[in-house]
Scaffold this active site. Structure first.
Site, mmCIF file in Angstrom:
data_model
loop_
_atom_site.group_PDB
_atom_site.id
_atom_site.type_symbol
_atom_site.label_atom_id
_atom_site.label_comp_id
_atom_site.label_asym_id
_atom_site.label_seq_id
_atom_site.Cartn_x
_atom_site.Cartn_y
_atom_site.Cartn_z
ATOM 1 N N HIS A 451 0.721 -1.206 0.413
ATOM 2 C CA HIS A 451 -0.456 0.314 0.091
ATOM 3 C C HIS A 451 1.239 1.427 0.005
ATOM 4 O O HIS A 451 0.411 2.187 -0.064
ATOM 5 C CB HIS A 451 -1.072 0.175 1.346
ATOM 6 N N GLU A 687 -30.162 13.007 -9.676
ATOM 7 C CA GLU A 687 -29.765 12.451 -9.356
ATOM 8 C C GLU A 687 -30.447 11.201 -8.758
ATOM 9 O O GLU A 687 -30.223 9.905 -8.298
ATOM 10 C CB GLU A 687 -28.808 12.395 -7.950
ATOM 11 N N ASP A 711 -24.976 9.296 -7.805
ATOM 12 C CA ASP A 711 -26.057 8.908 -7.528
ATOM 13 C C ASP A 711 -26.602 7.887 -9.002
ATOM 14 O O ASP A 711 -27.762 6.752 -8.592
ATOM 15 C CB ASP A 711 -26.664 9.645 -7.132
ATOM 16 N N CYS A 758 -22.081 17.696 -11.500
ATOM 17 C CA CYS A 758 -20.842 17.182 -10.126
ATOM 18 C C CYS A 758 -20.714 15.649 -10.170
ATOM 19 O O CYS A 758 -20.051 15.833 -8.884
ATOM 20 C CB CYS A 758 -21.421 17.875 -9.482
#
Ligand code: PEP
Ligand code: MG
Length: 821
Positions: A451, A687, A711, A758
């Site tokens: 990582h 959304e 969404d 957005c």
């Protein structure tokens, strides 16, 4: 050593409840003359203050210390209940090991139980065997802990076999996905690889299977939801458990050329390239803190409570890190900390620690032992990707341990530009690095899939891993050149080396510089159409950064980030101060402030959000605000008060119906009048598919729409945006989503309002062109994407973008849309 005789073991019993099971054990101990029968009440008294369920179907009822006098002779008794008995909190005990201990002779039995706890197959065998001798042998240590001959690896009732396809085998990411799927089912689920068996709800247990690419694994399940669980797991394997997008993104940076192959004149310590780029700076050694703790403790229940509290604290810290990295680098990178949370909740590890605590060990000792044993086991695995997960486990272990012991040494972070050198860096270490000071990273160990590498690439810091222990002996301040591209650390670079590195650095940043240089130029297409490129932000620092990056305003302020990592909601005055500071930073450019959008995956503990079966379809977004009106009104008051400082637009999230919007607008208008503020432009996020269908009605009520593609995609395609296997298919460029956007833009145009976007698609170069071609006039993107999106739009004509959007609308799937690029 304590002996367990056959008369103290009762097999094949049934029990109506916990009290009945304990009474049976007390009868055995009383009949053998080991205790006064009143010790049974003491055992029940213990259950009132602590649950003695250890895990894996084993419970260890024992009395309170004050009642030791009721014990004549230290002993244990075992009641085997194959069908199990409810032990509270949803746990079922199948092997009840009742302990009556005057001193500590019973500890050896508990140690043997710890081994059984870690082995599903053995625990299952002991809970069902018809041979008393087998239980006696196992608990008195006469049978070896990992003797697969006495505990053959078995499958549960129903099963299927699958071949592991991923190039890294069943490594942390797919295993984490499996665990989170498995946990959703009321069933015991097992994975077997050869003679190794793992609990599908335990990440460690799955990693320990060592199933690499091509391994045959049998997945089996038993219990009320076993068929559903097997179906879901079968489908998950078929879809490939990995997030493809992320795998590509996180792939090691190609083969690892050694620095000797490069043309450096200075002495070079070769390592592995893990994040490309070059850095010229002095060396700085990173030292991690040490934690000391007692070995033993007096009161197991206090120690267990300390461990539970430490686990909760660590969980909250990881949640904060997850949010932070999510904001900076997106969900895929943040996922590391979700995997860490999975380690924290690993039943196998928690049970092992609990067993040690019940033997009189301190919480710190118990946790450290449980973690170290498992980390050692993982680091010994032949597969490098799996072995690298040992560092993650140790990282999580240390995070918890710091709450349980005395921390000495303290992590040292640099206060001047440097190349940071460490043995290895954990995700937690890397996440707290200050990019302005850490010019490069060099670790003695670790590999390109560690990582350290992933986060270094996310932060765009050049990094070299596996450079060997010699780097740890370097004195602080040693002049060095880190070659993250070739893989090496050059000591005392010569003037020629420095020139060479500087030239390479210049080439590497040339394109970014061109984009950055032009970042303040508006995004006007070659045929003269203008698209506003604005920023998604979540705090004051980002407001400043957005302007520096060429943002022409803020298209989405995610105000929920003002509410996280605290224990109460920000007050009205606090919010006024924050919004005002942001408006000051914008220097006259507009900010769209989205009202609180919580629910779904955005949980805020102190808001006491309802526990919902399906939170993404529950009280989230505007629905939450309408049911928590005081919070909503406070926020609106703060926004209207701050609006005197600069142009503010207000946007409501997750609006699905006209009545929600009417209520929100009414409340906003009441608040505006109370505050005496000017009118603000009001808008909503589009959304939810119903908002698209109702766009004509919604558009009549507001001044603008902003499409939340993240969404909208998940609701249109019915695919959870964080789903372990589906998320990669939830592409916002799917024609279904594009057609919804097209419909929205047309409805908005008829009502005379403007539309922006957005969600993530707006920051994708192809997405930006298609959205512009569909008629969006504002794209709100993450700060690093601003210069490149502007450059992309400047390089194209709106006519071409419209044609591109038209072709995209006609495609049959997202892949066909992406192929248009
Ligand atoms: C979206 O859904 O596209 C959006 C921008 O909102 P969030 O990602 O905050 O849910
Ligand atoms: Mg959203």
């Amino acid at each position: 050593m304590l002996t367990l005789t056959n008369d103290l073991v009762a097999i094949g019993q049934t029990a109506t409840d916990k009290a009945d099971a304990i009474a049976q054990a007390v009868d055995l101990l009383t009949a053998a003359g080991k205790i006064d029968p009143r010790y049974g009440a003491s055992m029940m008294g213990r259950e009132q203050v602590a649950n003695t369920f250890l895990g894996n179907g084993i419970a260890i009822p024992h009395g309170l210390p004050k009642d030791r006098d009721l014990i004549h002779d230290t002993a244990i008794a075992v009641v085997q209940i194959p069908a199990g008995v409810d032990w509270g909190s949803g746990d079922r005990a199948r092997l009840v090991v009742a302990i009556a201990a005057r001193s500590d002779e019973h500890l050896a039995v508990l140690t043997n139980l710890t081994d059984v706890l870690g082995d599903d197959a053995v625990a299952d065998k002991l809970a069902t065997t018809t041979d008393v001798a087998e239980i006696v042998a196992r608990l008195t240590g006469q049978a070896p802990a990992n003797d697969t001959a006495t505990a053959p690896a078995t499958d549960l009732g129903d099963s299927f076999t699958v071949t592991i396809a991923g190039p890294h085998g069943l490594h942390a990411r797919p295993a984490t996905a499996l665990v989170s799927l498995a946990k959703g089912y009321d069933a015991d689920i097992r994975l077997r690889h050869g003679d190794k068996v793992g609990n599908a709800k335990s990440l460690i247990s799955l990693l320990r299977l060592g199933a690499d690419q091509g391994a045959e694994v049998t997945v089996s399940a038993e219990g009320p939801q076993a068929p559903e669980a097997l179906d879901a797991l079968r489908a998950a394997f078929a879809q490939g458990l990995e997030d493809e997008q992320d795998s590509v993104d996180d792939a090691p940076a190609g083969p690892a050329p050694v620095a000797a192959a490069l043309d450096w004149e200075g002495k070079t310590l070769p390592g592995i390239s893990s994040s490309p780029g070059y850095a010229l700076a002095p060396v700085f050694q990173f030292l991690r803190e040490d934690v000391s703790f007692a070995t033993d403790a007096d009161d197991p229940s206090t120690e267990q409570a300390r461990l539970d509290a430490a686990l909760q604290t660590a969980w909250r810290q990881l949640e904060a890190l997850y949010e932070d990295v999510w904001k900076k680098s997106g969900p895929a990178k943040a996922q590391i900390f979700r995997a860490h949370q999975e380690f924290l909740g690993d039943p196998e590890m928690i049970e092992a620690a609990a067993a040690l605590i019940s033997q009189g060990r301190s919480a710190g000792f118990a946790w450290n032992t449980a973690v170290s044993e498992r980390a050692d086991m993982l680091s010994g695995m032949p597969d490098a990707t799996l072995a690298a997960r040992a560092a993650d486990l140790r990282d999580v272990g240390l995070r918890v341990l710091k709450q349980l012991g005395e921390v000495t040494g303290g992590a040292r972070l640099p206060d001047q530009p440097c190349i940071l050198v460490a043995d290895d860096l954990t995700p937690s270490d890397t996440a707290q690095l200050d990019k302005a000071l850490v010019k490069g990273l060099c670790t003695a160990s670790g590999g390109p899939t560690s990582h350290t590498s992933i986060i270094a690439r996310a932060l765009d810091i050049p990094a070299v891993v596996g450079a060997g222990p010699a780097v740890l002996d370097l004195a602080n301040g040693t002049a060095a050149l880190l070659d993250g591209t070739g893989g090496g650390l050059v000591l005392d670079p010569t003037a020629a080396d420095t020139r060479h590195a500087e030239a390479a650095m210049n080439d590497l940043v040339a394109q970014r510089e061109t984009e950055a240089r032009d970042r303040f130029k508006p995004a006007i297409t070659t045929d003269g159409a203008r698209v506003e490129v604005v920023a998604n932000i979540s705090d004051v620092a980002e407001a400043t950064a957005a302007i520096d990056a060429g943002g022409e305003g803020v298209g989405l302020l995610r105000t929920e980030f003002l509410f996280v990592n605290r224990d109460h909601a920000p007050t009205e005055d606090e919010q006024v101060a924050i919004y005002s500071a942001m408006l000051d930073a914008m220097n006259g450019l507009p900010i769209i402030i989205r009202t609180l959008d919580v629910g779904g995956d955005k949980e805020i503990p102190y808001l006491r959000m309802p526990v919902e079966e399906n939170p993404f379809l529950g009280t989230r977004g505007i629905r939450f605000c309408l049911t928590h009106e005081a919070i909503f009104r406070t926020q609106l008051r703060a926004i209207f008060r701050a609006s005197a400082r600069g142009p503010v637009r207000i946007m409501f999230p997750m609006v699905a119906m006209t009545d929600e919007l009417d209520d929100a607008l009414r409340i906003a208008e009441e608040v505006r009048a109370e505050v005496g503020a000017e009118h603000a432009e009001m808008g909503i996020m589009i959304e939810v598919p119903s908002a698209v269908m109702m766009a004509p009605e919604l558009a009549r009520r507001v001044d603008f729409f902003s499409i939340g593609t993240n969404d909208l995609t998940q609701y249109a395609l019915a695919m959870d945006r964080m789903h372990p296997t589906l998320a990669r298919k939830a592409d916002g460029l799917h024609p279904a989503v594009l057609r919804l956007i097209d419909q929205t833009v047309k409805a908005a145009a008829r009502a005379g309002i403007w539309v922006g976007a957005c969600g993530g698609v707006a920051g994708d170069p192809l997405g930006a062109r298609i959205l512009a071609g569909l008629g969006l006039v504002e794209l709100s993107v993450s700060i690093p994407s601003i210069p490149s999106v502007k450059a992309e739009l400047r390089a194209t004509s709106m006519e071409d973008n419209r044609a591109l959007a038209g072709r995209a609308l006609g495609c049959a799937d997202a892949a066909a849309v992406r192929a248009l690029a």
